[in-house]
Motif scaffolding. Structure first.
Motif, short mmCIF file in Angstrom:
data_model
loop_
_atom_site.label_atom_id
_atom_site.label_comp_id
_atom_site.label_asym_id
_atom_site.label_seq_id
_atom_site.Cartn_x
_atom_site.Cartn_y
_atom_site.Cartn_z
N GLU A 28 0.83 -1.20 0.00
CA GLU A 28 0.00 0.00 0.00
C GLU A 28 0.87 1.26 0.00
N LEU A 29 1.90 1.26 0.85
CA LEU A 29 2.77 2.43 0.91
C LEU A 29 3.47 2.67 -0.42
N HIS A 30 3.94 1.58 -1.04
CA HIS A 30 4.61 1.76 -2.33
C HIS A 30 3.68 2.35 -3.36
N ASP A 31 2.46 1.78 -3.46
CA ASP A 31 1.52 2.25 -4.48
C ASP A 31 1.17 3.72 -4.27
N VAL A 32 0.92 4.08 -3.01
CA VAL A 32 0.54 5.46 -2.72
C VAL A 32 1.69 6.41 -2.99
N LEU A 33 2.87 6.08 -2.45
CA LEU A 33 4.00 6.99 -2.57
C LEU A 33 4.53 7.06 -4.00
N ALA A 34 4.58 5.91 -4.68
CA ALA A 34 5.08 5.93 -6.06
C ALA A 34 4.18 6.78 -6.95
N ALA A 79 3.93 11.90 -9.53
CA ALA A 79 3.21 13.07 -10.06
C ALA A 79 3.82 14.37 -9.54
N LEU A 80 4.29 14.34 -8.30
CA LEU A 80 4.90 15.53 -7.72
C LEU A 80 6.18 15.91 -8.46
N VAL A 81 6.97 14.91 -8.86
CA VAL A 81 8.19 15.18 -9.61
C VAL A 81 7.87 15.89 -10.93
N ILE A 82 6.84 15.41 -11.62
CA ILE A 82 6.47 16.02 -12.90
C ILE A 82 6.04 17.47 -12.70
N GLN A 83 5.22 17.70 -11.69
CA GLN A 83 4.76 19.07 -11.44
C GLN A 83 5.92 20.00 -11.11
N LEU A 84 6.85 19.52 -10.28
CA LEU A 84 7.98 20.38 -9.91
C LEU A 84 8.91 20.62 -11.10
N ASP A 85 9.08 19.60 -11.95
CA ASP A 85 9.90 19.81 -13.16
C ASP A 85 9.27 20.86 -14.07
N ALA A 86 7.92 20.78 -14.21
CA ALA A 86 7.22 21.76 -15.04
C ALA A 86 7.34 23.15 -14.43
N ALA A 87 7.21 23.25 -13.10
CA ALA A 87 7.35 24.54 -12.45
C ALA A 87 8.74 25.12 -12.66
N ASP A 88 9.76 24.26 -12.58
CA ASP A 88 11.14 24.73 -12.77
C ASP A 88 11.34 25.24 -14.19
N ALA A 89 10.78 24.52 -15.18
CA ALA A 89 10.92 24.95 -16.57
C ALA A 89 10.20 26.27 -16.83
N ARG A 132 1.86 25.67 -10.81
CA ARG A 132 2.39 24.30 -10.71
C ARG A 132 2.85 23.96 -9.29
N VAL A 133 3.45 24.95 -8.61
CA VAL A 133 3.90 24.72 -7.24
C VAL A 133 2.70 24.47 -6.33
N ARG A 134 1.62 25.25 -6.52
CA ARG A 134 0.42 25.04 -5.70
C ARG A 134 -0.18 23.65 -5.98
N GLN A 135 -0.17 23.26 -7.24
CA GLN A 135 -0.65 21.91 -7.57
C GLN A 135 0.23 20.84 -6.93
N SER A 136 1.54 21.12 -6.88
CA SER A 136 2.46 20.18 -6.24
C SER A 136 2.14 20.04 -4.76
N ARG A 137 1.82 21.16 -4.13
CA ARG A 137 1.46 21.09 -2.71
C ARG A 137 0.20 20.26 -2.50
N THR A 138 -0.76 20.42 -3.39
CA THR A 138 -1.99 19.64 -3.30
C THR A 138 -1.69 18.14 -3.45
N LEU A 139 -0.84 17.83 -4.42
CA LEU A 139 -0.46 16.42 -4.62
C LEU A 139 0.23 15.85 -3.38
N ALA A 140 1.13 16.66 -2.79
CA ALA A 140 1.84 16.19 -1.60
C ALA A 140 0.87 15.95 -0.44
N ALA A 141 -0.10 16.85 -0.27
CA ALA A 141 -1.08 16.69 0.80
C ALA A 141 -1.93 15.44 0.57
N GLU A 142 -2.34 15.24 -0.71
CA GLU A 142 -3.14 14.06 -1.00
C GLU A 142 -2.34 12.78 -0.77
N GLY A 143 -1.06 12.82 -1.15
CA GLY A 143 -0.22 11.65 -0.92
C GLY A 143 -0.05 11.35 0.56
#
Length: 407
Positions: A213-219, A224-234, A247-258
């Motif tokens: 369960e932890l792997h599925d949730v965290l992976a 998704a968080l990595v993609i959002q942060l890469d897009a924000a950096d670009a 993108r950063v705000r979306q990343s925060r949302t993803l982190a909270a959901e995770g």
């Protein structure tokens, strides 16, 4: 305050306590304080009886007194000295048998103790007990002949021999009872070991499930968080600060959901959403990352049990996560079919022409697929899973096909 014990420690300590109780208890009837007291009272009683006998030959009294001394030593001898106790009991029986005719039967009390100690104890070999019975018979006969006809008539050889035979039968019955008790204890010990092993297996199975369960949730969430942060950096490097902030705000949302999902997994709780809603949310999340995902559902949805729900939802999550990591840019079709008596999930990553995103692919390691297969294996014959590549005229595809019976 002491930390609570883990489930594994609790299972092992509970099973270990049962086994310790079984091992500490003696396999046969032991010499309890009450038994020692009764033996001492019997010794005192026989001694008093000897002192009240009519005048006669001295040697029967001497033999019986010697046997009483051996009996006293036997009472205080530690149980671990098995051979020493056997020698004492054998000597008691022989001396008591020889003196029985000249002590008005008091010697038979000592004979009874010796026979019951050897014939009735599973700690002593049966042949030794039978030897003691035969030796008691012989000693009784020899002692009666030595006393002469007059003395022999005071007790009677045949009744005394009958008493010895009855004692042998009583001792053998006690031995069989002790063997039954020992066998019951062995069965109880085996059952305790089985319960301990089952508890340990259950804990290990639960650990594996939570790890999956932890792997599925965290992976999924971290990928998704990595993609959002890469897009924000670009976007930030290109000067589009507002889009980067989005993108950063979306990343925060993803982190909270995770984080929420990880807490659910640790607490071993299933998601509170229906399967359709759960997969639809996963698809929406992938689309928000720019993935080309087509979602379709057929048939009337219904509520599934915990294991079936979790297996299908995590299979969809893992399939989408793998598509993002190993085939970015490829179209993905997610199909959920509610059939009579079963539910089928198909996730197809079409035309896997793109190479993997190395940063995301490195976060895998195959653990997710292993966890997926383990979940479906736990469902037994009610579940079927097929994962692997297929090829047709449109190119190479990767499919995850799962079906679960729910009736």
């Amino acid at each position: 305050m002491a930390a609570p014990a883990s489930p594994a420690e609790g299972a092992e300590s509970a099973g270990g306590a049962d086994l310790a109780d079984l091992r500490d208890e003696p396999p046969t009837l032991g010499v309890t304080p009450l038994a020692r007291a009764l033996n001492l009272m019997a010794i005192a009683g026989v001694s008093y009886g000897l002192s009240t006998l009519d005048p006669g030959p001295v040697w029967p009294i001497v033999l019986t007194a010697t046997a009483l001394v051996l009996w006293l030593v036997l009472v205080v001898t530690p149980r671990r000295l098995v051979r020493f106790q056997a020698g004492l009991a054998l000597a008691m029986a022989v001396l008591g048998g020889a003196a029985a005719g000249g002590t008005a039967g008091l010697g038979l009390v000592v004979v009874a103790v010796g026979i019951l100690r050897l014939v009735g104890s599973v700690r002593q070999p049966l042949w030794l007990g039978l030897t003691t019975v035969a030796a008691s018979f012989a000693a009784l006969l020899v002692g009666s002949l030595a006393l002469g006809t007059g003395e022999a008539e005071r007790l009677g050889v045949l009744p005394a021999a009958a008493i010895v035979a009855i004692l042998a039968l009583v001792g053998f019955s006690r031995r069989e009872r002790a063997r039954g008790v020992e066998q019951s204890r062995r069965l109880a010990r085996s059952a305790a070991e089985v319960r301990q092993e089952q508890a340990r297996s259950a804990v290990l199975l639960e650990r594996a499930r939570i790890a999956g369960e932890l792997h599925d949730v965290l992976a999924h969430s971290l990928g998704a968080l990595v993609i959002q942060l890469d897009a924000a950096d670009a976007l930030y490097e290109s000067g589009d600060v507002d889009a980067a902030a989005t993108r950063v705000r979306q990343s925060r949302t993803l982190a909270a959901e995770g984080l929420v999902e990880a807490r659910r997994a640790v607490r071993a709780l299933r998601d509170d959403v229906e399967l359709s809603s759960g997969i639809a949310a996963l698809v929406a999340g992938e689309r928000a990352l720019g993935a080309d995902v087509v979602w379709s559902e057929s048939g009337p949805p219904r509520r599934l049990g915990d294991p079936e729900h979790t297996a299908l939802l995590r299979a969809a999550q893992e399939a989408l996560s793998n598509a993002r990591k190993h085939a970015p840019g490829s179209a993905v079709r997610v199909e959920l079919a509610w059939r009579p008596g079963s539910v089928a999930l198909n996730v197809t990553t079409e035309n896997t022409r793109s190479g993997p995103d190395t940063r995301l692919a490195a976060s895998g390691g195959g653990v997710g697929l292993v966890g997926m297969r383990e979940r479906f294996a736990q469902l037994g014959d009610r579940a079927r899973l097929n994962v692997g590549p297929v090829r047709d005229e449109n190119g190479a595809h990767w499919i995850v096909s799962a079906e679960v019976d729910d009736e």
